[in-house]
Design an enzyme around this catalytic site. Sequence first.
Site, PDB file in Angstrom:
ATOM      1  N   GLU A 205       0.863  -1.185   0.000  1.00  0.00           N
ATOM      2  CA  GLU A 205       0.000   0.000   0.000  1.00  0.00           C
ATOM      3  C   GLU A 205       0.895   1.229   0.000  1.00  0.00           C
ATOM      4  O   GLU A 205       1.776   1.371   0.860  1.00  0.00           O
ATOM      5  CB  GLU A 205      -0.937   0.014   1.223  1.00  0.00           C
ATOM      6  N   GLU A 207       1.645   4.828   0.840  1.00  0.00           N
ATOM      7  CA  GLU A 207       1.147   5.807   1.802  1.00  0.00           C
ATOM      8  C   GLU A 207       2.230   6.846   2.113  1.00  0.00           C
ATOM      9  O   GLU A 207       3.420   6.587   1.935  1.00  0.00           O
ATOM     10  CB  GLU A 207       0.741   5.116   3.124  1.00  0.00           C
ATOM     11  N   ASP A 239       2.555  -0.104   3.627  1.00  0.00           N
ATOM     12  CA  ASP A 239       1.773  -0.913   4.566  1.00  0.00           C
ATOM     13  C   ASP A 239       1.492  -2.262   3.895  1.00  0.00           C
ATOM     14  O   ASP A 239       0.413  -2.497   3.364  1.00  0.00           O
ATOM     15  CB  ASP A 239       0.475  -0.159   4.907  1.00  0.00           C
ATOM     16  N   ARG A 243      -3.859  -9.938   1.709  1.00  0.00           N
ATOM     17  CA  ARG A 243      -5.306  -9.745   1.501  1.00  0.00           C
ATOM     18  C   ARG A 243      -6.127 -10.980   1.866  1.00  0.00           C
ATOM     19  O   ARG A 243      -7.281 -10.854   2.294  1.00  0.00           O
ATOM     20  CB  ARG A 243      -5.565  -9.381   0.043  1.00  0.00           C
ATOM     21  N   THR A 263       5.993  -3.292   8.081  1.00  0.00           N
ATOM     22  CA  THR A 263       5.667  -1.991   7.496  1.00  0.00           C
ATOM     23  C   THR A 263       7.000  -1.321   7.174  1.00  0.00           C
ATOM     24  O   THR A 263       7.831  -1.169   8.075  1.00  0.00           O
ATOM     25  CB  THR A 263       4.872  -1.113   8.481  1.00  0.00           C
ATOM     26  N   GLU A 380      -6.704  -2.961  -5.525  1.00  0.00           N
ATOM     27  CA  GLU A 380      -7.528  -1.991  -6.234  1.00  0.00           C
ATOM     28  C   GLU A 380      -7.207  -1.991  -7.736  1.00  0.00           C
ATOM     29  O   GLU A 380      -8.109  -1.975  -8.570  1.00  0.00           O
ATOM     30  CB  GLU A 380      -7.228  -0.623  -5.610  1.00  0.00           C
TER      31      GLU A 380
HETATM   32 CA    CA Z   1      -2.997   1.044   5.027  1.00  0.00          CA
END
Ligand code: CA
Length: 436
Positions: A205, A207, A239, A243, A263, A380
């Site tokens: 992810e 971020e 991150d 899933r 992380t 996504e």
């Molecule tokens: Ca996150």
Amino acid sequence: MINETHDPALKSWVESANSPDTEFPIQNLPLGVFRRRGTNDMPAIGVAIGNQILDLRSTGSLGLLEESGAPLADATAASTLNGLMALGHAEMSRLRRLLVTILRADGRRAEPRSLVAMDQAEMLLPAAIGDYTDFYASVFHATHVGELFRPQNPLLPNYKYVPIAYHGRCSSIVPSGTPIRRPSGQIKGQESTPSFRLSERLDYELEIGFFIGEGNKLVEPLTVDQSEDRIFGLCLVNDWSARDIQVWESQPLGPFLAKNFATTISPWVVTYEALAPFRCPASKRPPGDPAPLSYLSSPGNETQGGFDVVAEVWLRSGAMRQTGAAPVRLSRGSLRDMYWTLAQMLAHHTSNGCNLRAGDLLASGTISGSSRGSEGCLLEMTRGGAEPIVLPTGETRAFLADDDEVTLRAFCERTGHARIGFGDCTGIVRPSTFDD
Ligand code: CA
């Protein structure tokens, strides 16, 4: 806010800092913690300048930081940024001016032993992180992910009122470059009962994280405007997310083992003041959306609460590395498009009286935009794995494979100002048996 330290005409006597493609010109000056590679030296605070690091402990011992006064001098001699973070914006501004006088082309040159080439340094975590909170501030990400699981009702009714977040884990936050082992966990696919096995749906992810400077006392909430002053600086955050573990475990209490195995953060913290030329209005809410409740709003936040930071994901498979192929860019998004500003997230976090402390890390949540190519994670981008992406080698990816190298990058660019970058946030996925 913008002052002579942002002057785009400033040059440094460190030649590599004047190169047009450097991420670390003299207008940036991000802070990090490092030690000389191959030694057991005590970690020191450094400033990135071109392809070099200015060692602040040795700079201080040479007397170049003597005008800084005792608290600042002590804090720059430490092995984490926590002491500097606690001093607040005014002191950090004094440090920035001093660093410019030391590093500018006509300035007071540090001695050679105060400079360490970046390729001779091992970067460590910049702070002792006491608490870590992960937000969910991209309405595009929240909507796209929601569509996968609740097509009729993708966005839950609280989203436009509450900056959604969960408490993360600090012990597994690692600096860029640390290998990421594929986790195992409880997974339930089509079968009627779960089993404990290797994750097959490992994801990243994209971020942006922000470190807390001066904290707040327990039971003393901060307004949005006060929260602005508590942002110490920004870094990149990956991150990592399993899933298949996440979808089975996360109802009703939210993510747990799907997230806390690792992380990754970038080692350089781009300071609040360095970002002054790149501020922008909070993202505009579409007509019909509710206005933020009053504890989450202020005129200053509306006009200048955003950060125009472009953030990207790059991928290179093991096969691509073997053939010398360059990484391929998977996505590009901007922090300016988030539904909530960093100050709103911070104010919300303290609104019940919760205390934040210097060195705490808050992260934005996955940075996604409205269009294709701006999705900040594979879940996504591949529509839950249904539409795999194709790499230049012909390999396909619904989720990450072993030996995939994921690199997050970010930069700020605006006409009339020096371009600044964040430095890489990289991790290579390794099989669970990998031994470094
Ligand atoms: Ca996150």
